[in-house]
Design an enzyme around this catalytic site. Structure first.
Site, PDB file in Angstrom:
ATOM      1  N   HIS A 118     -19.591  31.969  -2.511  1.00 46.78           N
ATOM      2  CA  HIS A 118     -18.706  31.715  -3.027  1.00 46.78           C
ATOM      3  C   HIS A 118     -18.664  30.182  -1.160  1.00 46.78           C
ATOM      4  O   HIS A 118     -17.823  29.554  -1.505  1.00 46.78           O
ATOM      5  CB  HIS A 118     -17.540  32.848  -2.537  1.00 46.78           C
ATOM      6  CG  HIS A 118     -16.560  32.992  -2.529  1.00 46.78           C
ATOM      7  ND1 HIS A 118     -14.998  32.840  -3.913  1.00 46.78           N
ATOM      8  CD2 HIS A 118     -14.981  31.921  -1.328  1.00 46.78           C
ATOM      9  CE1 HIS A 118     -14.161  32.172  -2.803  1.00 46.78           C
ATOM     10  NE2 HIS A 118     -13.684  31.841  -1.583  1.00 46.78           N
ATOM     11  N   GLU A 119     -18.966  31.168   0.134  1.00 42.91           N
ATOM     12  CA  GLU A 119     -18.252  30.400   1.060  1.00 42.91           C
ATOM     13  C   GLU A 119     -19.239  29.042   1.079  1.00 42.91           C
ATOM     14  O   GLU A 119     -18.916  28.059   1.646  1.00 42.91           O
ATOM     15  CB  GLU A 119     -18.393  31.419   2.000  1.00 42.91           C
ATOM     16  CG  GLU A 119     -17.973  33.106   2.510  1.00 42.91           C
ATOM     17  CD  GLU A 119     -16.224  32.481   1.962  1.00 42.91           C
ATOM     18  OE1 GLU A 119     -15.777  31.368   2.536  1.00 42.91           O
ATOM     19  OE2 GLU A 119     -16.056  33.487   1.818  1.00 42.91           O
ATOM     20  N   HIS A 130     -18.088  26.004  -0.785  1.00 50.46           N
ATOM     21  CA  HIS A 130     -17.089  25.616  -0.018  1.00 50.46           C
ATOM     22  C   HIS A 130     -16.817  24.420   1.044  1.00 50.46           C
ATOM     23  O   HIS A 130     -16.441  23.440   1.132  1.00 50.46           O
ATOM     24  CB  HIS A 130     -15.987  26.260   0.840  1.00 50.46           C
ATOM     25  CG  HIS A 130     -14.794  27.556  -0.455  1.00 50.46           C
ATOM     26  ND1 HIS A 130     -14.200  26.786  -0.374  1.00 50.46           N
ATOM     27  CD2 HIS A 130     -14.587  28.808   1.078  1.00 50.46           C
ATOM     28  CE1 HIS A 130     -13.343  28.067  -0.977  1.00 50.46           C
ATOM     29  NE2 HIS A 130     -13.575  29.157   0.160  1.00 50.46           N
ATOM     30  N   ASP A 161      -9.957  27.931  -2.651  1.00 52.60           N
ATOM     31  CA  ASP A 161      -9.865  29.220  -2.908  1.00 52.60           C
ATOM     32  C   ASP A 161      -8.577  28.493  -4.282  1.00 52.60           C
ATOM     33  O   ASP A 161      -7.187  28.420  -3.482  1.00 52.60           O
ATOM     34  CB  ASP A 161      -9.708  29.641  -1.822  1.00 52.60           C
ATOM     35  CG  ASP A 161     -10.596  29.929  -1.308  1.00 52.60           C
ATOM     36  OD1 ASP A 161     -11.292  30.753  -1.532  1.00 52.60           O
ATOM     37  OD2 ASP A 161     -10.535  29.938   0.313  1.00 52.60           O
TER      38      ASP A 161
END
Lengths: 140, 502
Positions: free
Chosen positions: B307-308, B311, B320
């Site tokens: 997920h990170e 980004h 997000d």
């Protein structure tokens, strides 16, 4: 939504935001990633800088946060007819260079308890930066 | 002058330079008209189109358009032959690209770092702009020389031209420096091992996710359950974005050093898994929730790492969504707004975690088509006379897994030993519908060529729609030695007649 002009002189961009509940019932909303949190945790603003040959997007440089799913206590309640005000320093979330004109536009989203997106009319704010802002593109 | 060896130094008339700028750049000449007396700068791409393997080299030329010699410091200019300062303004699709190149702290300059240019002369150097600006996506980029303010004497260096370059394809994400502190001292030893374990799993599931996306046959992607669950209805563009994301996430996890900071300097940290700054690859701040969850599975430590990483702007610059902080919210987003879902960091996480398991199609899921082959081919006579009829026999088999519709078979004559549908057709016949594994005996007769000589003969079956392999539809070749017609009897007869007349 307005930019605090006294703070601009100190080289800071502080956003004063107010949410009014113009409806008849209580408004319940999630402040995460909105101007109504105590720090900037999401790109809820669209920022542009005015250059000689047009407007350019200023990218968001602030934090992007993965959180657990919100629970009831994470939401804020706003009675009908009342308003909620918050000041938020956004200086470090975007690169603001001295002597430039910036345009801020609220782009949301703001969610209600059932995650429907609340309609928020956000005006566009334009301001110029003073010499107090740190110069951009300097060597370390 | 030392610099002579390094840079092409050319004397040019100012008017010529102005003309060239006007031709090369849309409004270069216009911009130059605003220049004060001093140095004019032009930017010239060395190619019109750059593909993924090209270094993004551009030539930057500094011309003294004044009447006096100008001396200036080469630091922070292209004359260093690499970009050491942010002296260009590069934009694409209305966005200014951040400078990701070197910032150099140096000693005071020495005399050798200055260059002097005579009036009407210019110096140039080529630099790789891809080293200093994140130019990874295909498209058009505009380059303006904004310069650094440096001078000696009265000369000023100002922007003088705009150039455009075109990247014809996406480029691999390249990073300039590796982050050395892997796990910050703020992390306890328990946290270190939790991070290391999660990293290993993340690398694994990112690779699987990448392969699952890349290996899914194009025709089956619209119904790929695992994709549509998290990214919504299929579109080739969004699918390609997902592929790019996982190519980069997987590459980052395998090749880059990921930085972890356990300080978690954020308000309300108790509900936070982790946070990053999109422009600061590959450093992440991990928070209490991260250490409370399982190493793998839904909303796990390994998934959070994916997920990170999604980004980071050099990866995909995902977002997000407060409405998609769990699986049900992310599913809703995929259904209601696929173009938002493809930017949802949790969608990348849930796709990679794949819990509960959802399938992605592979080549094994493709319908098994038919496959016609020639299993044998023979001719009755390999040395026929010209135009003589020759019997041929072949066995045609369907070795595919579904029935093949009726098609044509044709006897082909070739000047070489390779039989193909391009060779001369001697005759043709019908092959009926053949079930999987069925065979058909094909018999025919063909006329030998009218010219004696050496030929090759074979049979080809016309491919049917959806046939698995069509390169095996022709037989091997059989040599055919075509001899002249037998003319010895008439010759003897003529010879006899001659003798009789004598």
């Amino acid at each position: 939504m307005e930019v605090d002009s006294s703070m601009l002189i100190e080289g800071r961009v502080v956003l004063n935001s107010t949410i009014h509940n113009r409806g008849l019932g209580t408004l319940v909303f999630l402040p995460w990633g909105s101007p109504f949190e105590s720090s900037v945790t999401a790109p809820f603003l669209k920022v542009k800088v005015r250059k000689v040959n047009g407007l350019y997007d200023v990218p968001y440089e602030g934090m992007l946060v993965k959180r657990r799913a919100p629970q009831a206590e994470d939401f804020l309640e706003l009675e009908a007819g009342s308003s909620y005000k918050r000041s938020l320093d956004i200086t470090k979330s975007y690169t603001f260079c001295p002597g430039q004109t910036y345009i801020l536009e609220y782009q949301g989203p703001l969610y209600s308890l059932d995650f429907t997106e609340l309609l928020v009319s956000g005006e566009i704010v334009e301001f110029s930066t003073h010499e107090a802002f740190p110069p951009c593109g300097q060597t370390e | 002058m030392k610099a002579d060896k390094f840079f092409s130094l050319q004397a040019r008339r100012v008017r010529q330079t102005t003309l060239l700028l006007f031709i090369s750049f849309f409004y270069g000449a216009f911009a130059q008209a605003h220049l004060p007396l001093g140095v004019a700068v032009s930017i010239e791409p060395i190619k019109t189109n750059y593909d993924a393997s090209d270094a993004l080299m551009v030539e930057i030329r500094y011309t003294n358009v004044s009447d006096l010699p100008i001396q200036f410091l080469m630091r922070g200019t292209a004359l260093e032959k690499q970009i050491n300062e942010d002296f260009l303004e590069i934009s694409s699709q209305g966005r200014l690209l951040p400078y990701v190149g070197r910032h150099v702290k140096r000693l005071p300059p020495t005399e050798s770092e200055y260059i002097s240019i005579e009036p009407d002369q210019s110096v140039s150097a080529t630099v790789d702009i891809g080293e200093a600006y994140p130019m990874f996506e295909k498209g058009q980029y505009h380059i303006v020389y904004k310069g650094a303010s440096f001078s000696s004497g009265d000369a000023s260096l100002k922007s003088s031209s705009v150039a455009s370059i075109e990247l014809s394809e996406d480029r691999a994400v390249k990073l300039l420096k590796r982050r050395t502190p892997i796990i910050d001292a703020s992390c306890s030893s328990t946290q270190r091992s939790q991070i290391n374990q999660a990293l290993a799993i993340a690398e694994n599931i990112a690779r699987s996710a990448r392969d699952a996306l890349n290996n899914a046959p194009v025709e089956l992607r619209p119904t790929a359950r695992r994709y549509t669950e998290w990214f919504g209805v299929y579109s080739p563009g969004r699918y390609s974005t997902a592929q790019t994301a996982f190519n980069r996430i997987s590459s980052a996890l395998s090749n880059q050093v990921i930085g972890f900071d356990c300080t978690c300097d954020i308000n309300n940290r108790e509900n936070v898994f982790a946070f990053v700054f999109a422009n600061d690859p590959y450093n992440m701040n991990v928070c209490p929730v991260f250490f409370r969850v399982a190493p793998s599975g839904t909303d796990s430590r390994s998934g959070t790492i994916i997920h990170e990483i999604s980004h980071f702007n050099v990866v995909i610059g995902s977002d997000d969504f407060s409405s998609a902080l769990n699986q049900s919210g992310s599913r809703r987003l995929a259904q209601s707004n696929p173009s938002a879902a493809i930017r949802n960091a949790n969608a990348f996480e849930y796709f990679a975690e794949n819990t509960p398991f959802l399938p992605m199609p592979t080549v094994d899921d493709l319908p098994r088509p038919s496959d016609l082959v020639v299993s044998s081919f023979s001719v009755q006579k390999q040395n026929p006379a010209v135009e003589e009829l020759v019997g041929v026999s072949a066995v045609i088999a369907n070795v595919g897994e579904s029935e093949s519709p009726s098609t044509q078979a044709s006897i082909r004559l070739s000047p070489d030993a390779v039989i193909s549908l391009n060779d001369t057709q001697l005759s043709q016949g019908v092959i009926p519908l053949l079930g999987s594994g069925a065979m058909f005996n094909f018999d025919s007769a063909v006329q030998a060529p009218s010219e004696p000589g050496e030929y090759w003969i074979g049979i080809c079956v016309s491919p049917v729609v959806g046939e698995l392999v069509t390169t095996n539809n022709c037989s091997g070749s059989v040599p055919l030695m075509v001899r002249p017609r037998a003319t010895f009897l008439p010759s003897i007869f003529l010879l006899l007649l001659d003798e009789t007349s004598d």
